[in-house]
Write a protein that holds these residues in place. Structure first.
Motif, PDB file in Angstrom:
ATOM      1  N   SER A 159      29.072 -20.648 -31.327  1.00  0.00           N
ATOM      2  CA  SER A 159      29.162 -20.248 -29.928  1.00  0.00           C
ATOM      3  C   SER A 159      29.940 -21.321 -29.179  1.00  0.00           C
ATOM      4  O   SER A 159      30.272 -22.370 -29.739  1.00  0.00           O
ATOM      5  N   ASN A 160      30.229 -21.064 -27.920  1.00  0.00           N
ATOM      6  CA  ASN A 160      31.017 -22.030 -27.160  1.00  0.00           C
ATOM      7  C   ASN A 160      30.199 -23.246 -26.725  1.00  0.00           C
ATOM      8  O   ASN A 160      30.747 -24.209 -26.197  1.00  0.00           O
ATOM      9  N   THR A 184      23.076 -20.548 -28.045  1.00  0.00           N
ATOM     10  CA  THR A 184      23.234 -20.728 -26.603  1.00  0.00           C
ATOM     11  C   THR A 184      24.683 -20.476 -26.222  1.00  0.00           C
ATOM     12  O   THR A 184      25.593 -20.589 -27.049  1.00  0.00           O
ATOM     13  N   GLY A 185      24.901 -20.126 -24.963  1.00  0.00           N
ATOM     14  CA  GLY A 185      26.264 -19.878 -24.501  1.00  0.00           C
ATOM     15  C   GLY A 185      26.772 -18.521 -24.932  1.00  0.00           C
ATOM     16  O   GLY A 185      26.008 -17.565 -25.088  1.00  0.00           O
ATOM     17  N   SER A 186      28.081 -18.431 -25.153  1.00  0.00           N
ATOM     18  CA  SER A 186      28.728 -17.187 -25.568  1.00  0.00           C
ATOM     19  C   SER A 186      29.094 -17.263 -27.043  1.00  0.00           C
ATOM     20  O   SER A 186      29.639 -18.266 -27.508  1.00  0.00           O
ATOM     21  N   SER A 187      28.781 -16.202 -27.774  1.00  0.00           N
ATOM     22  CA  SER A 187      29.069 -16.194 -29.204  1.00  0.00           C
ATOM     23  C   SER A 187      30.572 -16.105 -29.458  1.00  0.00           C
ATOM     24  O   SER A 187      31.318 -15.536 -28.670  1.00  0.00           O
ATOM     25  N   LYS A 188      30.997 -16.691 -30.563  1.00  0.00           N
ATOM     26  CA  LYS A 188      32.370 -16.559 -31.044  1.00  0.00           C
ATOM     27  C   LYS A 188      32.323 -15.731 -32.324  1.00  0.00           C
ATOM     28  O   LYS A 188      32.264 -16.251 -33.427  1.00  0.00           O
ATOM     29  N   VAL A 189      32.316 -14.418 -32.110  1.00  0.00           N
ATOM     30  CA  VAL A 189      32.103 -13.494 -33.217  1.00  0.00           C
ATOM     31  C   VAL A 189      33.172 -13.656 -34.286  1.00  0.00           C
ATOM     32  O   VAL A 189      32.900 -13.543 -35.491  1.00  0.00           O
TER      33      VAL A 189
END
Length: 232
Positions: free
Chosen positions: A193-194, A162-167
């Protein structure tokens, strides 16, 4: 006591192009990955740009994922590319570049035409973690080297987030665990992710395409800390 084991700084390419990765090549030369190409640093001190084609196509995400596999170097390129550097064998530090991006291997399955977050390999297969940020999914892909030096890919499984990935915080590593007189080979996958911090997953090599969630969070990884001889 002072420690003088570190040499003076060595300039690799342009100082305006940051280093994105480091790897020891199959011929034991040091590979320095930068936004604008891949360089070798040999034991004689020679610095060589082995991918001059990237000097005119720099990208901040070039080569952030890289691994060795079957005597070749596999590295991510830009937003969705993947390349392999094959040692020519004619001289040390000499490579041929081949594009093995998933968009060519799986042209109609566009969900896999995304950034490679992590790469790792065992003796037989290479594994790529693909971040499909539009659908908030990571795909674990397994590749097999074909006779024509192309790579055949298939999806092992999917990790939702969920949210934005932290690649930048994605990771994979290989483990050979011995238990009950048997070696259990596993590929571990960690994502972030965030909005959540997922428990790690592992894929049992040689098994069916199943990901197992690891929920025992009482364990810990122990690493070494370098506390001497490092310039401050």
């Amino acid at each position: 006591a002072s420690n003088s084991a570190w040499s003076s700084a060595i300039l690799i390419g342009s100082s305006e192009s940051p280093i994105t990765n480091l790897l020891t090549g199959p011929d034991n030369t040091l590979l320095i990955f930068k936004e604008d190409g891949v360089w070798t640093y040999g034991t004689t001190g020679a610095v060589t740009n082995i991918t001059p084609c990237f000097e005119y196509a720099p990208h901040p995400d070039n080569f952030k994922a890289a691994t060795l596999w079957k005597g070749r170097v596999v590295a991510s390129v830009g937003n969705d590319g993947l390349m392999q550097l094959v040692n020519r064998g004619t001289c040390k530090g000499s490579y041929t570049i081949q594009d093995i991006s998933l968009r060519y291997a799986l042209p109609e399955q566009t969900q896999y035409h995304n950034r490679i977050a992590a790469l790792r390999a065992d003796d037989q297969h290479i594994f790529a973690l693909v971040d499909d940020c539009s659908n908030t999914k990571y795909y674990l892909m397994k590749g097999e080297l074909m006779r024509d030096c192309t790579v055949a890919w298939h999806n092992v499984n999917t990790i939702d987030y969920t949210g934005s990935s932290k690649v930048e915080e994605s990771v994979m590593f290989y483990e050979g665990l011995t238990a009950s007189c048997r070696t259990h080979d596993r590929m571990w996958i960690g994502t972030h992710s965030n909005c959540d911090q997922s428990n790690p997953y592992y894929y049992a090599l040689g098994s069916k395409d199943t990901l197992y969630g690891y929920t025992n969070c009482t364990g810990a990884f122990t690493t070494s800390k370098l506390t001497f001889g490092v310039p401050r």
